[in-house]
Write a protein that holds these residues in place. Structure first.
Motif, PDB file in Angstrom:
ATOM      1  N   ASN A  11     -92.429  82.138  11.667  1.00  0.00           N
ATOM      2  CA  ASN A  11     -93.350  82.963  12.442  1.00  0.00           C
ATOM      3  C   ASN A  11     -95.267  82.633  11.877  1.00  0.00           C
ATOM      4  O   ASN A  11     -95.396  83.487  11.504  1.00  0.00           O
ATOM      5  CB  ASN A  11     -93.158  83.342  12.881  1.00  0.00           C
ATOM      6  N   ARG A  12     -95.430  81.088  11.653  1.00  0.00           N
ATOM      7  CA  ARG A  12     -96.315  80.948  10.681  1.00  0.00           C
ATOM      8  C   ARG A  12     -97.704  80.226  11.490  1.00  0.00           C
ATOM      9  O   ARG A  12     -98.061  79.224  10.807  1.00  0.00           O
ATOM     10  CB  ARG A  12     -95.910  80.122   9.749  1.00  0.00           C
ATOM     11  N   LEU A  13     -97.013  80.163  12.308  1.00  0.00           N
ATOM     12  CA  LEU A  13     -97.412  79.447  12.923  1.00  0.00           C
ATOM     13  C   LEU A  13     -99.209  79.082  13.184  1.00  0.00           C
ATOM     14  O   LEU A  13     -99.718  77.739  12.911  1.00  0.00           O
ATOM     15  CB  LEU A  13     -97.992  78.990  14.920  1.00  0.00           C
ATOM     16  N   PRO A  14    -100.110  79.684  13.043  1.00  0.00           N
ATOM     17  CA  PRO A  14    -101.725  79.663  12.737  1.00  0.00           C
ATOM     18  C   PRO A  14    -101.691  78.567  11.470  1.00  0.00           C
ATOM     19  O   PRO A  14    -102.709  77.991  11.415  1.00  0.00           O
ATOM     20  CB  PRO A  14    -102.153  81.089  12.683  1.00  0.00           C
ATOM     21  N   ILE A  15    -101.299  79.024  10.142  1.00  0.00           N
ATOM     22  CA  ILE A  15    -101.383  78.532   9.087  1.00  0.00           C
ATOM     23  C   ILE A  15    -100.325  77.282   9.209  1.00  0.00           C
ATOM     24  O   ILE A  15    -100.576  76.001   8.533  1.00  0.00           O
ATOM     25  CB  ILE A  15    -101.536  78.866   7.849  1.00  0.00           C
ATOM     26  N   LEU A  16     -99.556  77.250  10.220  1.00  0.00           N
ATOM     27  CA  LEU A  16     -98.452  75.960  10.257  1.00  0.00           C
ATOM     28  C   LEU A  16     -99.446  74.541  10.536  1.00  0.00           C
ATOM     29  O   LEU A  16     -99.143  73.701  10.414  1.00  0.00           O
ATOM     30  CB  LEU A  16     -96.991  76.288  10.741  1.00  0.00           C
ATOM     31  N   LYS A  17    -100.330  75.201  11.367  1.00  0.00           N
ATOM     32  CA  LYS A  17    -101.374  73.870  12.508  1.00  0.00           C
ATOM     33  C   LYS A  17    -101.901  73.322  10.980  1.00  0.00           C
ATOM     34  O   LYS A  17    -102.177  72.108  10.758  1.00  0.00           O
ATOM     35  CB  LYS A  17    -101.897  74.835  13.481  1.00  0.00           C
ATOM     36  N   LYS A  18    -102.786  73.866  10.077  1.00  0.00           N
ATOM     37  CA  LYS A  18    -102.495  72.884   9.027  1.00  0.00           C
ATOM     38  C   LYS A  18    -102.639  72.524   8.765  1.00  0.00           C
ATOM     39  O   LYS A  18    -102.962  71.320   8.239  1.00  0.00           O
ATOM     40  CB  LYS A  18    -104.463  74.085   8.307  1.00  0.00           C
ATOM     41  N   CYS A  19    -101.093  72.584   8.395  1.00  0.00           N
ATOM     42  CA  CYS A  19    -100.515  72.600   7.106  1.00  0.00           C
ATOM     43  C   CYS A  19     -99.888  70.892   7.398  1.00  0.00           C
ATOM     44  O   CYS A  19     -99.783  70.371   6.765  1.00  0.00           O
ATOM     45  CB  CYS A  19     -99.430  73.056   7.004  1.00  0.00           C
ATOM     46  N   LEU A  20     -99.820  71.276   8.995  1.00  0.00           N
ATOM     47  CA  LEU A  20     -99.042  69.608   9.605  1.00  0.00           C
ATOM     48  C   LEU A  20    -100.611  68.552   9.440  1.00  0.00           C
ATOM     49  O   LEU A  20    -100.206  67.884   9.393  1.00  0.00           O
ATOM     50  CB  LEU A  20     -98.644  69.604  10.913  1.00  0.00           C
ATOM     51  N   THR A  21    -101.747  69.271   9.405  1.00  0.00           N
ATOM     52  CA  THR A  21    -102.534  68.486   9.697  1.00  0.00           C
ATOM     53  C   THR A  21    -103.136  67.679   8.797  1.00  0.00           C
ATOM     54  O   THR A  21    -103.559  66.803   8.999  1.00  0.00           O
ATOM     55  CB  THR A  21    -103.659  69.549  10.695  1.00  0.00           C
ATOM     56  N   ALA A  22    -102.884  68.578   7.635  1.00  0.00           N
ATOM     57  CA  ALA A  22    -103.386  68.179   6.618  1.00  0.00           C
ATOM     58  C   ALA A  22    -102.441  66.692   6.293  1.00  0.00           C
ATOM     59  O   ALA A  22    -102.765  65.624   5.152  1.00  0.00           O
ATOM     60  CB  ALA A  22    -103.117  68.762   5.144  1.00  0.00           C
ATOM     61  N   LEU A  23    -101.079  66.965   6.227  1.00  0.00           N
ATOM     62  CA  LEU A  23    -100.364  66.264   5.725  1.00  0.00           C
ATOM     63  C   LEU A  23    -100.160  64.644   7.241  1.00  0.00           C
ATOM     64  O   LEU A  23     -99.234  63.792   6.580  1.00  0.00           O
ATOM     65  CB  LEU A  23     -98.853  66.472   6.416  1.00  0.00           C
ATOM     66  N   GLU A  24    -100.898  64.646   8.398  1.00  0.00           N
ATOM     67  CA  GLU A  24    -101.066  63.891   8.455  1.00  0.00           C
ATOM     68  C   GLU A  24    -102.377  63.156   8.372  1.00  0.00           C
ATOM     69  O   GLU A  24    -102.402  61.692   8.572  1.00  0.00           O
ATOM     70  CB  GLU A  24    -101.531  63.735  10.042  1.00  0.00           C
ATOM     71  N   HIS A  25    -103.133  63.587   7.167  1.00  0.00           N
ATOM     72  CA  HIS A  25    -104.447  62.752   6.650  1.00  0.00           C
ATOM     73  C   HIS A  25    -104.394  62.507   5.393  1.00  0.00           C
ATOM     74  O   HIS A  25    -104.663  62.323   4.967  1.00  0.00           O
ATOM     75  CB  HIS A  25    -105.499  63.577   7.740  1.00  0.00           C
ATOM     76  N   GLN A  26    -103.323  61.737   5.015  1.00  0.00           N
ATOM     77  CA  GLN A  26    -102.280  61.352   3.848  1.00  0.00           C
ATOM     78  C   GLN A  26    -103.237  59.830   3.703  1.00  0.00           C
ATOM     79  O   GLN A  26    -103.561  59.057   4.670  1.00  0.00           O
ATOM     80  CB  GLN A  26    -101.536  61.522   3.624  1.00  0.00           C
ATOM     81  N   SER A  27    -104.131  60.282   2.359  1.00  0.00           N
ATOM     82  CA  SER A  27    -104.756  58.503   2.557  1.00  0.00           C
ATOM     83  C   SER A  27    -103.483  57.073   1.896  1.00  0.00           C
ATOM     84  O   SER A  27    -102.536  57.816   1.178  1.00  0.00           O
ATOM     85  CB  SER A  27    -104.975  58.311   0.997  1.00  0.00           C
ATOM     86  N   ASN A  28    -104.033  56.172   2.199  1.00  0.00           N
ATOM     87  CA  ASN A  28    -102.626  55.468   2.356  1.00  0.00           C
ATOM     88  C   ASN A  28    -102.872  54.886   0.564  1.00  0.00           C
ATOM     89  O   ASN A  28    -103.378  54.632   0.113  1.00  0.00           O
ATOM     90  CB  ASN A  28    -103.279  53.830   2.931  1.00  0.00           C
ATOM     91  N   HIS A  29    -101.730  53.952   0.641  1.00  0.00           N
ATOM     92  CA  HIS A  29    -100.920  54.301  -1.729  1.00  0.00           C
ATOM     93  C   HIS A  29    -100.060  52.939  -0.965  1.00  0.00           C
ATOM     94  O   HIS A  29     -98.621  53.377  -0.457  1.00  0.00           O
ATOM     95  CB  HIS A  29    -100.873  54.768  -2.223  1.00  0.00           C
ATOM     96  N   ASN A  30     -99.751  52.043  -1.934  1.00  0.00           N
ATOM     97  CA  ASN A  30     -99.355  50.728  -1.842  1.00  0.00           C
ATOM     98  C   ASN A  30     -97.813  51.769  -2.901  1.00  0.00           C
ATOM     99  O   ASN A  30     -96.630  51.315  -2.799  1.00  0.00           O
ATOM    100  CB  ASN A  30     -99.247  49.939  -3.071  1.00  0.00           C
ATOM    101  N   SER A  31     -97.643  52.935  -3.417  1.00  0.00           N
ATOM    102  CA  SER A  31     -96.201  52.953  -3.580  1.00  0.00           C
ATOM    103  C   SER A  31     -95.709  54.232  -3.054  1.00  0.00           C
ATOM    104  O   SER A  31     -94.940  54.372  -3.285  1.00  0.00           O
ATOM    105  CB  SER A  31     -96.674  54.404  -4.712  1.00  0.00           C
ATOM    106  N   VAL A  32     -96.215  55.062  -1.435  1.00  0.00           N
ATOM    107  CA  VAL A  32     -95.860  55.378  -0.482  1.00  0.00           C
ATOM    108  C   VAL A  32     -95.607  54.189   0.655  1.00  0.00           C
ATOM    109  O   VAL A  32     -96.723  54.372   1.304  1.00  0.00           O
ATOM    110  CB  VAL A  32     -96.792  56.242  -0.257  1.00  0.00           C
ATOM    111  N   GLU A  33     -94.535  54.254   0.884  1.00  0.00           N
ATOM    112  CA  GLU A  33     -94.272  53.291   1.900  1.00  0.00           C
ATOM    113  C   GLU A  33     -93.706  53.570   2.942  1.00  0.00           C
ATOM    114  O   GLU A  33     -94.543  52.945   3.654  1.00  0.00           O
ATOM    115  CB  GLU A  33     -92.634  52.413   1.755  1.00  0.00           C
ATOM    116  N   ASN A  34     -93.275  54.910   3.466  1.00  0.00           N
ATOM    117  CA  ASN A  34     -93.498  55.506   3.910  1.00  0.00           C
ATOM    118  C   ASN A  34     -93.730  57.003   3.615  1.00  0.00           C
ATOM    119  O   ASN A  34     -93.056  57.533   3.313  1.00  0.00           O
ATOM    120  CB  ASN A  34     -92.271  54.881   5.121  1.00  0.00           C
ATOM    121  N   TYR A  35     -93.311  57.511   4.906  1.00  0.00           N
ATOM    122  CA  TYR A  35     -93.576  59.076   4.647  1.00  0.00           C
ATOM    123  C   TYR A  35     -92.979  59.999   6.287  1.00  0.00           C
ATOM    124  O   TYR A  35     -93.645  59.268   7.717  1.00  0.00           O
ATOM    125  CB  TYR A  35     -93.974  60.502   4.040  1.00  0.00           C
TER     126      TYR A  35
END
Length: 305
Positions: A11-35
């Motif tokens: 039951n945290r939908l309003p802030i969950l939207k911001k949480c998931l959006t931020a995770l979709e906008h991660q900077s690329n880095h060669n140490s992170v193969e995938n997520y």
């Protein structure tokens, strides 16, 4: 490094939207193969699942799973079981991260692993009540945490969680399930590596008097789960953590004047502070009697044993 970011939500939908959006906008880095982002809905009734279904194309990294309301321990265990990554990151669904979040955890883990593989990283958590711009909040001294293993922002190799036995689902009320797992991880010889560049902003609504009944109930639950924690690990360290000492009884008893300073007698002062635009100060003052409720709950639960 393949990250699985595991997020229990209820039951945290309003802030969950911001949480998931931020995770979709991660900077690329060669140490992170995938997520991937593993979202476990713990029986929400606020339309979380319907929203996810309607917006799934906006969140290609997200996979979600559902369970009846069993608490965060069971939700995180389900997430670990379903994860495909070799490294797990735990955050809460009211945390909004920066674009360098995954990069920072990966860099710190790789650097530490040159010395030992028995490590995990703990990022910085900054508390904020700014819903529109949560990442605008500066770091404050009250944001400091001395916890060894807390699931607000932590990255660890999946195999260590499996070896330690995952979260204990007996912790079905509020509190201590992550720190109890931390005790078992410490026995495996794991070392905490602070990672201040992996920043998450923990949002909560501004303090209001209407929140007090839920806050009091949460402290009572935390007291009961604290005694369960002590049952499993009967040590002085745990007694200090759960406030089950004469020192804590005396301290919070004196500060609350034996419970005479409480949600009723302090209501006027707290409301005045809120009206003055100081809800955080009001909350810090309320913590005096909230801690008294917690200590009383600890000893009440201990007497029931």
């Amino acid at each position: 490094m393949f990250f699985s970011v595991i997020i229990p939500t209820y039951n945290r939908l309003p802030i969950l939207k911001k949480c998931l959006t931020a995770l979709e906008h991660q900077s690329n880095h060669n140490s992170v193969e995938n997520y991937e982002v593993i979202l476990v809905d713990d029986g929400s009734t606020d339309g979380t699942l319907k929203w996810l279904q309607d917006h799934q194309l906006e969140f290609p990294h997200v996979r979600w799973f559902c369970q009846t309301h069993q608490g965060p321990a069971a939700a995180r265990n389900l997430g670990v079981q379903q994860a495909e990554g070799d490294t797990i990151i735990f955050i809460d669904s009211d945390l909004v991260v920066t674009e360098n979040f995954l990069k920072a955890h990966a860099t710190a883990l790789i650097q530490a692993s040159k010395i030992s593989d028995r490590v995990f990283t703990y990022g910085r958590v900054i508390n904020t009540c700014n819903f529109e711009y949560p990442t605008a909040e500066p770091y404050k001294i009250t944001d400091f945490s001395a916890a060894y293993f807390a699931t607000g922002n932590v990255a660890i190799a999946r195999h260590w969680l499996i070896e330690a036995g995952l979260f204990d689902t007996q912790f079905h009320l509020y509190g201590w399930e992550d720190l109890e797992l931390g005790v078992r991880l410490k026995k495996l010889g794991l070392t905490l590596i602070k990672c201040p560049d992996a920043v998450g902003y923990h949002w909560h609504p501004p303090f209001a008097l209407e929140q007090l009944p839920n806050l009091i109930e949460r402290e009572i639950q935390r007291g009961r789960m604290g005694v369960l924690f002590y049952q499993k690990h009967p040590s002085l360290e745990v007694k200090l953590m759960i406030q089950m000492t004469i020192l804590h009884q005396v301290l919070w008893g004196i500060l609350s004047v034996g419970g005479r300073l409480n949600e009723r007698t302090m209501a006027g002062v707290l409301q005045w502070l809120i009206n003055q635009g100081k809800p955080q100060l009001a909350l810090e003052i309320a913590r005096i009697f909230l801690n008294w409720y917690n200590v009383r709950a600890v000893y009440a639960a201990y007497r029931e044993l």
